[in-house]
Design an enzyme around this catalytic site. Structure first.
Site, short mmCIF file in Angstrom:
data_model
loop_
_atom_site.label_atom_id
_atom_site.label_comp_id
_atom_site.label_asym_id
_atom_site.label_seq_id
_atom_site.Cartn_x
_atom_site.Cartn_y
_atom_site.Cartn_z
N LYS A 251 0.85 -1.20 0.00
CA LYS A 251 0.00 0.00 0.00
C LYS A 251 0.88 1.25 0.00
O LYS A 251 2.08 1.17 0.26
CB LYS A 251 -0.90 0.00 1.23
CG LYS A 251 -0.14 0.06 2.56
CD LYS A 251 -1.04 -0.15 3.74
CE LYS A 251 -0.25 -0.13 5.03
NZ LYS A 251 -1.07 -0.50 6.19
N TYR B 173 16.50 30.85 5.11
CA TYR B 173 15.39 31.71 5.54
C TYR B 173 15.57 32.15 7.00
O TYR B 173 15.89 31.34 7.87
CB TYR B 173 14.06 30.96 5.43
CG TYR B 173 13.52 30.96 4.01
CD1 TYR B 173 13.02 32.13 3.44
CD2 TYR B 173 13.51 29.79 3.26
CE1 TYR B 173 12.53 32.13 2.14
CE2 TYR B 173 13.01 29.78 1.97
CZ TYR B 173 12.52 30.97 1.41
OH TYR B 173 12.04 30.96 0.14
C1 PLP Z 1 -0.30 -1.56 6.82
C2 PLP Z 1 -0.92 -2.81 7.22
C3 PLP Z 1 -0.15 -3.97 7.43
C4 PLP Z 1 1.37 -3.97 7.38
O1 PLP Z 1 1.89 -3.43 8.58
P1 PLP Z 1 3.46 -3.34 8.87
O2 PLP Z 1 3.52 -2.90 10.28
O3 PLP Z 1 4.04 -2.34 7.95
O4 PLP Z 1 4.02 -4.70 8.68
C5 PLP Z 1 -0.81 -5.14 7.70
N1 PLP Z 1 -2.17 -5.19 7.80
C6 PLP Z 1 -2.93 -4.10 7.64
C7 PLP Z 1 -4.40 -4.22 7.75
C8 PLP Z 1 -2.34 -2.88 7.37
O5 PLP Z 1 -3.11 -1.79 7.22
#
Ligand code: PLP
Length: 410
Positions: free
Chosen positions: A37, A303
């Site tokens: 994701k 800045y």
């Molecule tokens: C983002 C996510 C993961 C992965 O989590 P990590 O801590 O990066 O391993 C797993 N399950 C769900 C539902 C998530 O949203």
């Protein structure tokens, strides 16, 4: 190809190795869903999704339908799970692109059911159980009526049951224990309702590297289901920190741990030791020196002149700014790597550039590579270094690297 001299290098080979190592922690008990994701945690979905698929990922986890459509276009084979569910109007894309969708509310099933029926297809659904996080997920009380939607005449197909473990990095494991008990109860309700989904999944990176895959798998097996864990961060070579941190050697005998039901928890699991040795960071964030100048004592930099040269200094302008996701809070508080040495930021970070002090680093020239995150000449800046300096976590550090920053496979 952009010529903006701020880019990240993605070692897809390391990503593949990381996936295979993590799979070895789960196998033969459980499968892995590779979580890609948020543009593969800022690492580029385009580079990373095919890499994990090559390494054997049978499932990809994305947040949104848009991400799912992009993942499907890159990878025809693996299952693609939309973990935040489909919104109104998105059901058609779920069906058309053969995505699976997480759902926990009746209106989400309405959307999927309606579009699947129109297309004359079934749609695979993973029902999420709220086991305590109060984020997504159906409560155990409301689970029955949600399950009733999966009757034989419906195009909805229950493919999975899942939950999210929200405190798996707490080394005592008590919260996780309670969550898994609720998941077990919910899964019992699913099978009692005569449904037999293929997958039960729970647990992200901390659960997996702490060696808990077998527990999830045992739970799934008791209900005739296959187990899956969903690592994200660990795939990219970063190991979550546990709180309190595990003892690397002998178990501690503190009063805290003797109160806990499992005092052996304080000892680092073998899988975590192995993960430290094997997981490799995948991303290096780089920019270049755009110019070098010498300034006299008293010169102000950036800045509002928050940095004042205390002596004659050599300053290098680098081509990364906060519009690239280079956090402005790092100004005057952080160092980058130039010619394998640490060069402190001088003054505020601008939108498109920043200045580092290279007085102590001989030979710096325009065009020199500068490392913002990663290794150079034996020195290393980690995602945790960034996270600590800006009061956040590595997940956010990676996902804030801006869209303007080119991602290149190396
Ligand atoms: C983002 C996510 C993961 C992965 O989590 P990590 O801590 O990066 O391993 C797993 N399950 C769900 C539902 C998530 O949203």
């Amino acid at each position: 190809m952009t010529t903006h001299p701020c880019w990240v290098e993605i070692r897809t080979r390391s990503l593949e190795d990381n996936f295979r190592f993590l799979l070895s922690l789960a196998a033969p008990h459980a499968e892995l869903m590779a979580v890609v994701k948020a543009n593969a945690y800022g690492h580029s979905l385009e580079l990373c999704a095919p890499a994990v698929a090559r390494a054997g990922a049978k499932w990809l986890g994305v947040a949104t339908v848009e991400e799912g459509v992009a993942a499907r276009a890159l990878c025809p084979e693996p299952g693609v799970l939309v973990m935040c569910g489909a919104f109104p109007g998105q059901g058609a894309a779920v069906v058309e692109h053969r995505l699976s969708a997480v759902a926990w509310q009746p209106w989400q099933l309405d959307e999927l059911e309606g579009t699947a029926r129109m297309a004359g297809k079934t749609v695979p659904v993973h029902v999420e159980i709220d086991t305590g996080m109060s984020r997504q997920g159906v409560s155990l009380d409301e689970l029955g009526s949600l399950l009733a939607r999966f009757h034989p005449g419906s195009p909805l197909r229950l493919e999975g049951v899942m939950t999210h473990l929200f405190a798996a990095d707490e080394a005592d494991g008590r919260v996780t224990e309670a969550q898994l008990a609720l998941l077990e109860e919910a899964t019992g309700k699913v099978t009692d309702a005569g449904l037999n989904p293929e997958w039960l999944h729970a647990g992200s990176s901390p659960t997996l590297v702490a060696g808990e895959a077998e527990r999830i798998a045992a739970l799934a097996a008791r209900h005739g289901m296959k187990a899956m864990l969903r690592p994200g961060l660990a795939l990219y070579g970063v190991i979550p920190q546990f709180d309190p941190q595990f003892e690397p050697s002998k178990p501690s005998k503190s009063s805290e741990s003797s109160k806990s039901s499992k005092s052996s928890k304080s000892q680092e699991p073998a899988s975590l030791t192995a993960a430290r040795a094997r997981l490799q960071p995948v991303l290096t964030w780089k920019t270049r020196v755009a110019g070098v100048r010498t300034v006299p004592a008293g010169a102000v930099v950036g800045y509002n002149g928050t940095f004042v040269a205390t002596e004659p200094m050599r300053l290098a302008l680098v081509a990364a700014g906060y519009a690239d996701g280079f956090d402005r809070r790092l100004g005057n508080h952080f160092s980058l790597l130039v010619r394998g040495q640490r060069a402190p930021l001088a003054g505020r970070i601008s939108m498109d550039s920043a200045v580092v002090d290279v007085t102590e680093i001989p030979g710096v020239e325009p065009g020199d590579e500068v490392v913002i995150l990663g290794e150079q000449g034996g020195e290393c800046i980690t995602a945790f270094d960034h996270a600590e300096a800006t009061g956040t976590i590595p997940w956010e550090v990676f996902t804030r690297i801006g869209p303007r920053v080119l991602r290149v496979a190396v």
